[in-house]
Design an enzyme around this catalytic site. Structure first.
Site, PDB file in Angstrom:
ATOM      1  N   GLY A   1      -0.989   7.291   5.215  1.00  0.00           N
ATOM      2  CA  GLY A   1       0.364   6.343   4.364  1.00  0.00           C
ATOM      3  C   GLY A   1       1.400   6.288   4.480  1.00  0.00           C
ATOM      4  O   GLY A   1       1.817   7.330   4.766  1.00  0.00           O
TER       5      GLY A   1
ATOM      6  N   ASP B   1       0.834  -0.765  -0.147  1.00  0.00           N
ATOM      7  CA  ASP B   1       0.118  -0.275  -0.338  1.00  0.00           C
ATOM      8  C   ASP B   1       1.234   1.108   0.076  1.00  0.00           C
ATOM      9  O   ASP B   1       0.601   2.032   1.108  1.00  0.00           O
ATOM     10  CB  ASP B   1      -1.202  -0.350   1.021  1.00  0.00           C
ATOM     11  CG  ASP B   1      -2.233   0.676   1.241  1.00  0.00           C
ATOM     12  OD1 ASP B   1      -2.519   1.742  -0.164  1.00  0.00           O
ATOM     13  OD2 ASP B   1      -2.624   1.171   1.762  1.00  0.00           O
TER      14      ASP B   1
END
Length: 417
Positions: free
Chosen positions: A325, A306
């Site tokens: 993130g 990811d």
């Protein structure tokens, strides 16, 4: 171009060469020989490394860069180089650029700009126009130009009828819909897992219910419509159970998990380090163990880094204001090798192609070479010096790892770390 890979231990359980230490000769991108000892000839580049291992090429189904529009986060050139040096031969690129990739021409742009790299880029098109969540984008046109699935990255499909229409429409061309598992009405503006850790930190929490309710809704819609659904980056024990039951019922559903959610728990947020702010959030140890069990029993179909670069201005701010993130390509093998061992790590890193309609490589004489190179025993601490990405926002900083990617050979191109 001739490449001779010397004395490499092959990790490929489906191959007759599994666990054998052999030489591999590659000429003009094709495997010419796999033998115990192949002599080095003129005009041949030799690849040697201490305790060298190789496998079929690795794939990551969820990678983000920035270009076009957010080149300050990551360019296509450096992103592709980072993926190659991290051992990946294929990546699914999320729709996180500006303008959004929601037409056939925008998908073609990404394919054309990256076709000379060793890594093959497979674009993921926006599900909706501009990723706004209102009207379906040009799904068929994008698939015809190379899109492997449709997903508004990290944006839940709030309108259930939109998901229903997407699943019905894409059955005509075998399209794959991705639906991010979060009900925003429950998650609200919270940014960490709802648990004792969030209470102690004084941060608002996202309950497991926000993920599980969305997954349950999506599975009911899938049962009604048919079609193909992929649920990216699940994070809770009950999510694993919901998907396991759906598969038992025969629904065409798959899912992934982010490596960070396999490795860390929400206890990490106590220090208010925004590196640990990811979405879905880090959950409890019970959830983490359930996710590990899910990858071992096959309920979870694939793991992903990811990988999501952000700039220092977006990350080095108050925890609640920071971007979600983390980057993760560079250390993915070291983390998985430490968690599940080498053979299972390679199994996870090579899974996912079939789901996205990507041809599986083969490790056989006469086949196109698509190979990842790595050392499973190299010990090191993951520090900023190991980061290849333009952005440095990593959740894995200062982790002691065992196992390191060396590079790849793919698309008739050798890239070494």
């Amino acid at each position: 171009m001739k490449i001779l890979i010397k004395s490499a231990t092959i990790i490929a359980p489906s191959s007759k060469y599994h666990n054998k230490t052999l030489d591999i000769l590659i000429e003009n991108g094709t495997i010419k020989a796999i033998e115990k000892n192949i002599s080095l000839t003129e005009n041949t580049q030799e690849v040697t490394y201490q305790n060298l291992h190789l496998s079929l090429g690795w794939i990551d189904s969820s990678v983000s860069f920035g270009e076009p529009g957010y080149e300050d986060r990551e360019t296509l050139y450096n992103g592709m180089q980072t993926a190659a040096k991290s051992g990946y031969t294929s990546i699914g690129l999320n729709a996180t650029s500006h303008p959004a990739p929601d037409t056939g021409s925008s998908i073609s742009y990404l394919k054309n700009k990256t076709h000379l790299f060793g890594v093959e880029l497979f674009p993921i098109g926006n599900l909706t126009k501009n990723g706004a969540g209102k009207d379906l984008a040009e799904l068929y046109d994008m698939q015809q130009h190379g899109a492997i699935s449709f997903y508004d990255y990290k944006q839940p499909i709030q309108n259930p009828n939109l998901l229903k229409l997407a699943l019905q429409y894409t059955q005509g061309f075998n399209g794959l819909i991705q639906s991010f598992p979060q009900e925003n009405a429950i998650a609200r503006t919270a940014c960490v897992n709802e648990n004792i850790s969030s209470t102690n930190a004084g941060l608002s929490g996202i309950p497991n219910l926000a993920e599980e309710l969305q997954i349950a809704r999506d599975l009911y819609i899938l049962k009604y419509t048919g079609g193909k659904l992929h649920i990216p980056t699940i994070s809770t024990a009950s999510s694993v159970n919901l998907i396991k039951q759906a598969k038992l019922e025969g629904l065409d559903v798959s899912c992934s998990v982010a490596i960070a959610n396999l490795y860390y728990t929400d206890k990490e947020i106590i220090g208010f380090d925004s590196a640990y702010k990811i979405l879905p959030p880090l959950r409890t140890e019970e959830d983490r163990l359930a996710l590990l069990a899910g990858i071992k029993d096959g309920t979870i179909d694939m793991v992903t880094t990811d990988h999501f670069p952000t700039t220092i201005e977006e990350k080095k701010v108050e925890f609640e204001q920071a971007n979600y993130g983390s980057i993760g390509l560079e250390c993915a093998f070291g983390i998985l090798n430490k968690l599940v061992g080498t053979e299972k790590a390679i199994d996870l890193l090579t899974k996912g192609r079939t789901r996205f309609g990507i041809t599986e490589p083969k490790l056989e004489v006469g086949e196109k070479a698509e190979i990842s190179l790595f050392s499973p025993t190299e010990n090191y601490t993951f520090t900023p010096e190991n980061i290849l990405s333009s952005s440095k926002n990593t959740i894995f900083k200062d982790e002691k790892l065992t196992g390191k990617a060396i590079g790849i050979f793919a698309n008739n191109s050798l890239t070494l770390n």
